[in-house]
Each structure stands twice: as structure tokens, then as C-alpha cells.
Design an enzyme around this catalytic site. Sequence first.
Site, short mmCIF file in Angstrom:
data_model
loop_
_atom_site.label_atom_id
_atom_site.label_comp_id
_atom_site.label_asym_id
_atom_site.label_seq_id
_atom_site.Cartn_x
_atom_site.Cartn_y
_atom_site.Cartn_z
N LYS A 26 -1.93 10.74 -8.17
CA LYS A 26 -0.39 10.30 -8.72
C LYS A 26 -0.45 8.94 -9.34
CE LYS A 26 3.27 9.48 -6.26
NZ LYS A 26 4.17 8.32 -6.46
N GLY A 98 8.75 5.39 -9.13
CA GLY A 98 8.86 3.78 -9.31
C GLY A 98 7.78 3.46 -10.20
N SER A 172 1.95 -6.32 -5.87
CA SER A 172 2.36 -5.02 -6.28
C SER A 172 1.53 -4.62 -7.49
CB SER A 172 3.75 -5.24 -6.59
OG SER A 172 4.29 -4.14 -7.33
N GLN A 174 2.44 -2.20 -9.31
CA GLN A 174 3.32 -1.83 -10.38
C GLN A 174 3.70 -3.06 -11.38
OE1 GLN A 174 6.48 0.39 -8.13
NE2 GLN A 174 5.22 2.06 -8.08
N ASP A 326 0.42 3.23 0.79
CA ASP A 326 1.25 4.41 0.85
C ASP A 326 0.82 5.24 2.10
OD1 ASP A 326 2.50 3.61 -1.30
OD2 ASP A 326 1.14 4.83 -2.71
N LYS A 353 10.27 0.95 -0.58
CA LYS A 353 9.72 2.15 -1.16
C LYS A 353 10.76 3.23 -1.45
CE LYS A 353 5.87 0.42 -1.42
NZ LYS A 353 4.91 -0.03 -2.83
N ARG A 400 6.73 10.82 1.42
CA ARG A 400 5.52 10.54 2.55
C ARG A 400 6.21 10.52 3.94
NH1 ARG A 400 1.65 9.86 -1.05
NH2 ARG A 400 2.09 8.64 -2.71
C1 S3P Z 1 1.47 2.44 -7.18
C2 S3P Z 1 1.44 1.03 -6.45
C3 S3P Z 1 2.18 0.85 -5.12
C4 S3P Z 1 2.41 2.03 -4.36
C5 S3P Z 1 2.89 3.22 -5.35
C6 S3P Z 1 2.15 3.35 -6.51
C7 S3P Z 1 1.04 2.40 -8.59
O1 S3P Z 1 3.63 0.32 -5.35
O2 S3P Z 1 3.27 2.01 -3.46
O3 S3P Z 1 3.21 4.49 -4.51
O4 S3P Z 1 0.97 3.44 -9.01
O5 S3P Z 1 0.74 1.48 -9.18
P1 S3P Z 1 3.59 -1.29 -5.37
O6 S3P Z 1 2.48 -1.81 -6.28
O7 S3P Z 1 4.84 -1.71 -5.89
O8 S3P Z 1 3.27 -1.73 -4.02
#
Ligand code: S3P
Length: 445
Positions: A26, A98, A172, A174, A326, A353, A400
Site C-alpha cells: 500500500k 492517511g 512518522s 508520512q 501496522d 491510526k 487492520r
Molecule cells: C505509512 C506510514 C505509517 C503507517 C501507515 C503508512 C506510509 O504511518 O502506519 O499505514 O505509507 O508512510 P506513520 O508514518 O504516520 O506512523
Amino acid sequence: MTGAVATVAVTPGLARDGEVTPPGDKSISQRLGLLLALAGGRSVLTGFLRGEDAMATLGAMGALGARVHVERGDTVAIDGNAGRLMTPVRPLDLGNSGTGLRLLTGLLAGGAVEAVLTGDASLQTRPMTRICDPLERMGADIELRGEKPGCAPLRIRGRPLHGIRYEMPVASAQVKSAVLLAGLYAEGDTTVVEPAPTRDHTERLLRALGLPVRVEGPAVTVRGFGSRGPRVRADRWAVPGDLSSAAFWIGAAAAREGMRLRVRNVGLNPRRTALLDVLRRMGAGIDVEPAADGEADWEPRGDLRVTGARLRGTEVGGAEVPNLIDELPILAVVGALAEGETRIRDAAELRVKESDRIAALCANLRAAGVDAEEHPDGLSVRGPTRLAGDAVLRSRGDHRVAMAFAVLALFARRPSVIEDVACVATSYPGFWTDLARLGGGVERL
Ligand code: S3P
């Protein structure tokens, strides 16, 4: 069975031998979708995740001027917009994703467009100031318009950005990725310093695309191209399978003494594989067979062989957490099946989450008859539990959580009901088919 199922009854059962090929990763699918939409020319992605999150991200890139062709199976072709972002007429709806919303905010902050980004009810409650703070320091103009303070919808007005050095307060990927993507549209260098290593798919992809990215210990730096952004070259890409999706079957097999499971073509990025180390120390057998050219690839991949055992509880915390963030829902379920206590610490991020996963996990574990205790930053579970079944488990709209408890239900004596499972389609549309292939029963109610 499609993903659009609200409530299911899961009948226990697990074959002694099984094989599974997980859906496309993903995180990687979404990053490829975002960046290749900027390319000049057609890119073809095989193994792309046909789940709702990744499709929502592609949909948003379509509204920004890329043309997306969903071909047969898991192949997607993207005709990029050659870096010319179109101003979308409607708000961009990232659904439950997210990653899609946060990374796209970074990508658009310095582009010559205006856009409103939004998502479903869950996404509209998730914290966005964590990306707005650093992006505003770069010069971004982002207005948070959510009913809940600090949340989406958000309006972005593209502005000239300048590079910054940003020490992230939370680990994070993200946030890191949003700042790095904004950095591509900035003047000068942008550096993000991580408090602990998080998944590095963005850095790997930028490097594979030939874009200037430098990693020095915990610091990642990109060079800015100014408001026109980078030139991205179109290409063919093969997405590895998602270890976070495979994790449900890896956890199930690990906890079933004597079971042997083969997992094919799964991503083995070292920033994603901490679950394998944890399950090994709990007593499971896990052998990794890297793909012949997998190590050389931009993202490592390969096959796994899992051998189930009588597991013992363990502790998980510290720097391990971001690399299995995750997988903590399935790990909590595995903990309920293991001997002794399994304790998860330093995982307060779970509260923000797709649901408050600490609360959701504890409530469902208890509903299933498991001895579980909630902590501000995690939980503890004591096993092994003899699961009667007959429980009603609730996903709270979190994919999840739904999948973790579907796995728990496989170990009970009688069927369990799992409510609100349409969310599974965000990351794993074939989940119920795979559950049935591995020996469980699933009935739509
Ligand atoms: C993700 C980073 C994680 C993860 C999310 C996907 C990504 O979140 O939990 O499902 O694709 O960068 P965080 O980086 O905010 O912890």
C-alpha cells in the site's frame, strides 16, 4: 466475496499447509501513484494495490491532470501530467488514506495550484498539524477546515517554498515523506531528521527515479527544484506484495503449532520486517528467501516460509515500534495465543491510526475472552487463551482491526461475528478469499 460486506461470521479452521501471495504494498503503490503522475509519458505498474486507499490516491492524481488506466488484474498505467498540475474543480477525496492525504499535501504545498483535500469520517479526525507545522515553516499556505481542530478538510494554496531542516517530534514516515515531497518544490535543500528509523520507501523511490536524495544517519536531504518541481521519468515498476497484509497470515501460521505457510513475493524492506524478528523470538520459525535480484532492486523482496510453534509472550517497544507499527493489531492477537504476557510499549501512535487501535484492540480482545489491559502507550495481553467463539467483535471501521480479529476467530471453538468489515477493502480486497483458502469459513450476515 467482495469487500462491501458489513458483517460476517468467521468459522474457525486453519489448514496445516498453506500458500499466499499478498496484494501489492500500500505504501509503495501510493508513492508510485503520486510521483509517476508527474512524469512526462506513460508508466506501467504491475502488482499495484487495487485497494480503496491506493485507488483514491490515483483518483486524486487524475483530478490533478494525470490519466490513469486500470488494466486487467493488478496492472495500472499512468499517463503523467509532465509536471503541470491542474487545479481540481472539486475537493480531492482521499477516502480512508492517511498516506494519500498527507503525502499529497506535501506534494501540492509548493505547486502552482489550489486544492481542497478531504477524506472519510475517520480521516477527518486524524491529526494534520503534524504535517502543516513543518510545511508552513517552508512557506506553505494551508488552512485546516475540519470540524475537529487540526484536522481535514484542508485547503492548500500553492506558494513558493524554501528548504528547512526539520527535526521530527514523532517517528512518522508520512510526515517525513510530506516534507521531502514539498522539498522537491522548494528553493534550496530540505532536511528531515528522524527520531527513530521509519519506512524509507519515499527515499528509495526518489533515488530510483534519479532524483537527488542524500541519507546521512537519521537525516534525509532532498535538493529542491523550485516551484516547477522535478522532472520525473516514466518507466515500468513492479510493486512487491505488502508485508503488512501478509502479516495476518504470518501471525496466524506462527501461532498454529506445526503449520507451514509459504508467502510469495512479499516486500522485505528492513524498515518493515520487525514483525518477523518479534515472531522469531516468540518461538516461530521464519525463513527468508530473497528474490534472485531482489536485494539489488529498489525495494527488496522475496518469499517467506513460516513454521508455527507454541509461542511465548514477548515485549515490543522502542525503535522496533515504527518498523512494525501496522502489524501491532495482529501481534496483539498473536499475544493472546502465546504463553505468558505480551507487552507493547511506546506505541501511543496507535491511538491516531484509522481508529484508536489501543482501545479497539483491548475492547475486542476482552469481548473474545482474552485477558488484556490498556496502557496509555500500548497494551498487555496474557495467554494462551482458550477461545470459545460466539463473540461479537467490532472493527470500528479500521481494516487492520477487522482482519486481526478475523484471524483470532480462526482459533476459536465456535464462529465469531465481526461487524463493520467493508473497510478491509482499503488495503486487502482479497482478504476473505484468502481466509477461506487457508481453511477458515466466512459467511456474510
Ligand atoms: C505509512 C506510514 C505509517 C503507517 C501507515 C503508512 C506510509 O504511518 O502506519 O499505514 O505509507 O508512510 P506513520 O508514518 O504516520 O506512523
